[in-house]
Design an enzyme around this catalytic site. Structure first.
Site, PDB file in Angstrom:
ATOM      1  N   GLU A   1      79.056  67.150 127.414  1.00 24.11           N
ATOM      2  CA  GLU A   1      78.942  66.469 126.430  1.00 24.11           C
ATOM      3  C   GLU A   1      77.214  67.132 126.027  1.00 24.11           C
ATOM      4  O   GLU A   1      75.990  67.701 125.926  1.00 24.11           O
ATOM      5  CB  GLU A   1      77.835  65.419 126.510  1.00 24.11           C
TER       6      GLU A   1
ATOM      7  N   ASP B   1      76.434  65.126 131.037  1.00 18.28           N
ATOM      8  CA  ASP B   1      75.196  64.895 130.236  1.00 18.28           C
ATOM      9  C   ASP B   1      74.070  65.393 129.393  1.00 18.28           C
ATOM     10  O   ASP B   1      73.871  66.756 129.878  1.00 18.28           O
ATOM     11  CB  ASP B   1      73.795  63.345 131.029  1.00 18.28           C
TER      12      ASP B   1
END
Length: 549
Positions: A280, A211
């Site tokens: 990401e 993330d």
């Protein structure tokens, strides 16, 4: 449940990820096994035969760790355990074992840039300025007038700094106030997080989705971000109504020290044959440049999650050409993981106002592009964005910016397995978010009975990608926009494939490729129509050809 033959555990193929297809599961909304209205790990295990029937290489499971759930698992209070609402560590081990028996690899979502404010690390850090974890988070003194140390903004609205009365200092939070940022400049923090990754690798995971990978480090001098000119603002990362878009975030993220940490992370992954990671990259202006830096061979993650096709702007032929041209310039050796939808953006059926034929065209297109692919649960059914009433909203992002921005709940409503009841086969209890009534007619059980359903189209195009190594990992050349038609060739493993997609509402003609070609069968494309003026494609038609010599 779809019955399929069991496969052997995935072979330790270091390159399975290159061109692989990854199916994202949002665990709260996939399958509830105990009737509490919230999806869980046992529910995912129950549905793994269905996932295997899609032909995907891996699943990515969004966070299921112990958490107060203020950001639905992206605020972790214990990195080494499963939140009771999702089950137990034993349930996770059973999920991994079942997935491997079915030939599916398992990737999990690691949230390393920040933790929950209920994590024991933060509780100790905030207790005083003199404890062993005093600098495990980003703390700073106020300016002389008591205001925050700089102008950084939170993605979730307002300043990125929160005053703490215990330490008489501010702490950094790029997201919710309850999500303090870890201090990666401290090597002990890095070691602790690498130990977390090792813990899950030892539990059999095949890799990670990382993330907001570019948020790990903040500028050690806490310099102000400069203003971003209005003409350069876009809403790829935050909605336009969010002032976060008014800054160029050159100091609050994207720091060069991150490359050193990513090399350490890659070295750890390389100890586990076949383990891979997708990062990401949350940056609207420099995303592709960062992708190139972070996916250097052996130096960082294997692939980066690209936001280019998740934007609100229509995905035209010209825009796709521009994306690949830009990538060729700034990240020629980089490896992207493309997605059309995920748990953070409006589903692309609604975002681009797609009909059935256009949706099938895009589903085929993404399986033919160079890079890897992420599919989001329900995408294979053609699900649209749900309209969630304000009183049913759960997402703090949507609640903060309502009504101009409705948040992310509309793409997170439960999966629909059958249409026999209002819960769509997701749960025996009341779902945590309402099941969209318009989704019930697109349930898995209904589509299984229809040979030409969207679900079967996805299966066909995924199988096509697996069958042609040129599409899976070959080079991409001659990417051209001719009016609304996108065309390119893929080459690899001794084969050459020509692809053309009409991404518009009118018939168009492009020059036919030179040489001898045969249609690739079984993918639902248009008939080869080689007129005197070239290759003719009607609205949303496409053709895929393989060279015969």
């Amino acid at each position: 449940m779809t019955a399929i033959a069991e496969a052997q555990e995935p072979a330790p193929n270091l390159d399975w990820w290159r061109g692989g297809v990854i199916y994202q599961i949002y665990p709260r909304s996939y399958q509830d096994s105990n009737g509490d209205g919230i999806g869980d790990l046992a529910g995912i295990t129950e549905r793994l035969p269905y996932v295997a029937s899609l032909g995907v290489d891996a699943i990515w499971i969004s966070p299921f760790f112990t958490s107060p759930m203020k950001d639905f698992g992206y605020d972790v209070s214990d990195y080494r355990d499963v939140d009771p609402m999702f089950g137990t560590l034993a349930d996770f081990d059973e999920l991994v074992a079942t997935a491997h028996r079915l030939g599916i690899r398992v990737m999990i979502d690691l949230v390393l840039s920040h933790s929950s404010d209920e994590h024991p690390w933060f509780r100790e850090s905030r207790a005083s300025r003199y404890n062993p974890k005093r600098d495990w988070y980003v703390w700073a003194d106020p300016k002389p007038d008591g205001t925050p140390p700089n102008n950084w903004l939170s993605i979730f609205g307002g300043p990125a700094w929160q005053w703490d009365t215990r330490r008489q200092q501010y702490y950094l939070h790029n997201f919710l106030v309850s999500q303090p940022d870890l201090n990666f400049h401290n090597p002990d923090v890095q070691d602790a997080l690498l130990d977390v990754a090792r813990f899950w690798l030892d539990h059999g995971v095949d890799g990670f989705r990382l993330d907001v990978i570019n948020f790990y480090f903040a500028d050690r001098y806490l310099r102000d971000n400069p203003a971003l000119p209005p003409e350069r603002r876009n809403a790829h990362i935050a909605p336009q109504v969010n002032p976060y878009n008014h800054q160029e975030h050159i100091y609050s993220k994207n720091q060069p020290e991150n490359l050193v940490f990513l090399k350490r992370f890659r070295d750890l992954l390389d100890e586990y044959p076949g383990a891979a990671a997708v990062g990401e990259v949350g940056d609207a202006q420099l995303g592709m440049e960062i992708l190139g830096q972070y996916t250097r061979e052996g130096e960082g993650v294997h692939m980066c999650y690209a936001f280019d096709f998740l934007a609100a702007d229509p995905l035209t032929a010209r825009r796709i050409v521009d994306v690949f041209d830009h990538m060729d310039r700034v990240a020629p050796d980089g490896w992207a993981c493309w997605a059309l939808s995920n748990h953070d953006v409006t589903r692309h059926m609604t975002r681009w106002h797609l009909g059935d034929q256009a949706a099938r065209c895009y589903a085929t297109l993404i399986q033919t592009l160079r890079g890897s692919v992420c599919l989001y649960q329900g995408e294979e059914l053609g699900l649209t964005e749900s309209l969630v009433a304000y009183e049913d909203l759960r997402d703090p992002y949507g609640i903060e910016f309502w009504p101009e921005f409705a948040g992310r709940d509309g793409c997170r409503t439960p999966m629909v397995w059958e249409a026999s009841n209002s819960n769509g086969g997701f749960s025996r209890g009341k779902p945590w978010l309402p099941v969209a009534p318009e989704h019930l007619g697109k349930s898995v059980s209904d589509q299984e009975k229809l040979p030409d359903a969207m679900l079967h189209h996805y299966r066909r195009v995924i199988a096509m990608r697996s069958a042609h190594e040129a599409l899976r990992s070959g080079v991409q050349r001659d990417t051209v926009a001719t009016g609304d038609v996108l065309s390119f060739t893929r080459e690899g493993a001794g084969e050459r494939v020509f692809a053309a997609f009409n991404l518009g509402g009118r018939t168009d003609t492009i020059p036919a490729p030179a040489g001898l070609w045969l249609p690739i069968e079984g993918v639902g494309g248009s008939e080869l129509n080689d007129g005197a003026g070239g290759l003719i494609l009607g609205p949303w038609e496409y053709v895929l050809l393989r060279a015969t010599g």
